[in-house]
Design a protein around this motif. Sequence first.
Motif, mmCIF file in Angstrom:
data_model
loop_
_atom_site.group_PDB
_atom_site.id
_atom_site.type_symbol
_atom_site.label_atom_id
_atom_site.label_comp_id
_atom_site.label_asym_id
_atom_site.label_seq_id
_atom_site.Cartn_x
_atom_site.Cartn_y
_atom_site.Cartn_z
ATOM 1 N N UNK A 48 27.920 -17.153 155.079
ATOM 2 C CA UNK A 48 27.598 -16.847 153.692
ATOM 3 C C UNK A 48 28.785 -17.077 152.759
ATOM 4 N N UNK A 49 29.985 -16.868 153.260
ATOM 5 C CA UNK A 49 31.191 -16.991 152.429
ATOM 6 C C UNK A 49 31.604 -18.452 152.258
ATOM 7 N N UNK A 50 31.451 -19.268 153.283
ATOM 8 C CA UNK A 50 31.907 -20.658 153.209
ATOM 9 C C UNK A 50 31.248 -21.458 152.083
ATOM 10 N N UNK A 51 29.930 -21.406 151.887
ATOM 11 C CA UNK A 51 29.363 -22.142 150.754
ATOM 12 C C UNK A 51 29.844 -21.616 149.401
ATOM 13 N N UNK A 52 30.078 -20.317 149.315
ATOM 14 C CA UNK A 52 30.623 -19.747 148.087
ATOM 15 C C UNK A 52 31.996 -20.330 147.806
ATOM 16 N N UNK A 53 32.814 -20.400 148.836
ATOM 17 C CA UNK A 53 34.129 -21.013 148.688
ATOM 18 C C UNK A 53 34.002 -22.500 148.351
ATOM 19 N N UNK A 54 33.030 -23.172 148.945
ATOM 20 C CA UNK A 54 32.819 -24.590 148.671
ATOM 21 C C UNK A 54 32.489 -24.852 147.210
ATOM 22 N N UNK A 55 31.636 -24.008 146.630
ATOM 23 C CA UNK A 55 31.307 -24.153 145.208
ATOM 24 C C UNK A 55 32.539 -23.881 144.354
ATOM 25 N N UNK A 56 33.291 -22.850 144.706
ATOM 26 C CA UNK A 56 34.525 -22.543 143.977
ATOM 27 C C UNK A 56 35.504 -23.715 144.045
ATOM 28 N N UNK A 57 35.680 -24.273 145.226
ATOM 29 C CA UNK A 57 36.605 -25.396 145.383
ATOM 30 C C UNK A 57 36.115 -26.618 144.609
ATOM 31 N N UNK A 58 34.811 -26.899 144.672
ATOM 32 C CA UNK A 58 34.271 -28.065 143.986
ATOM 33 C C UNK A 58 34.487 -27.957 142.477
ATOM 34 N N UNK A 59 34.232 -26.793 141.924
ATOM 35 C CA UNK A 59 34.445 -26.605 140.482
ATOM 36 C C UNK A 59 35.909 -26.743 140.120
ATOM 37 N N UNK A 60 36.782 -26.204 140.937
ATOM 38 C CA UNK A 60 38.215 -26.300 140.666
ATOM 39 C C UNK A 60 38.706 -27.724 140.843
ATOM 40 N N UNK A 61 38.256 -28.426 141.875
ATOM 41 C CA UNK A 61 38.717 -29.785 142.163
ATOM 42 C C UNK A 61 38.186 -30.786 141.160
ATOM 43 N N UNK A 62 37.060 -30.498 140.549
ATOM 44 C CA UNK A 62 36.497 -31.396 139.553
ATOM 45 C C UNK A 62 37.394 -31.478 138.319
ATOM 46 N N UNK A 63 38.122 -30.422 138.021
ATOM 47 C CA UNK A 63 39.000 -30.379 136.852
ATOM 48 C C UNK A 63 40.326 -31.094 137.078
ATOM 49 N N UNK A 64 40.689 -31.315 138.342
ATOM 50 C CA UNK A 64 41.959 -31.943 138.662
ATOM 51 C C UNK A 64 41.819 -33.458 138.539
ATOM 52 N N UNK A 65 42.660 -34.059 137.757
ATOM 53 C CA UNK A 65 42.643 -35.511 137.595
ATOM 54 C C UNK A 65 43.967 -36.065 138.119
ATOM 55 N N UNK A 66 43.874 -36.947 139.097
ATOM 56 C CA UNK A 66 45.079 -37.530 139.686
ATOM 57 C C UNK A 66 45.099 -39.006 139.423
#
Length: 66
Positions: A48-66
Amino acid sequence: MSLRAFHIVFITVSTLLFVFLSVWAFALAPERTATITTLGVISIISALVMPTYGVYFYRKARKIII
């Protein structure tokens, strides 16, 4: 494959493994011991926690531009 994509794939595979482990612990295990039951409960919580973390990571990683 980028590091972001690998991370998302790793989270997905980990979630599927936790689901399998919880099914095994409660339905397929040859014996029901306290250790196996504890493992199953931890697997359900993690599944249950892993998909929650996945959504959090996806939202955070989407903002990072390299």
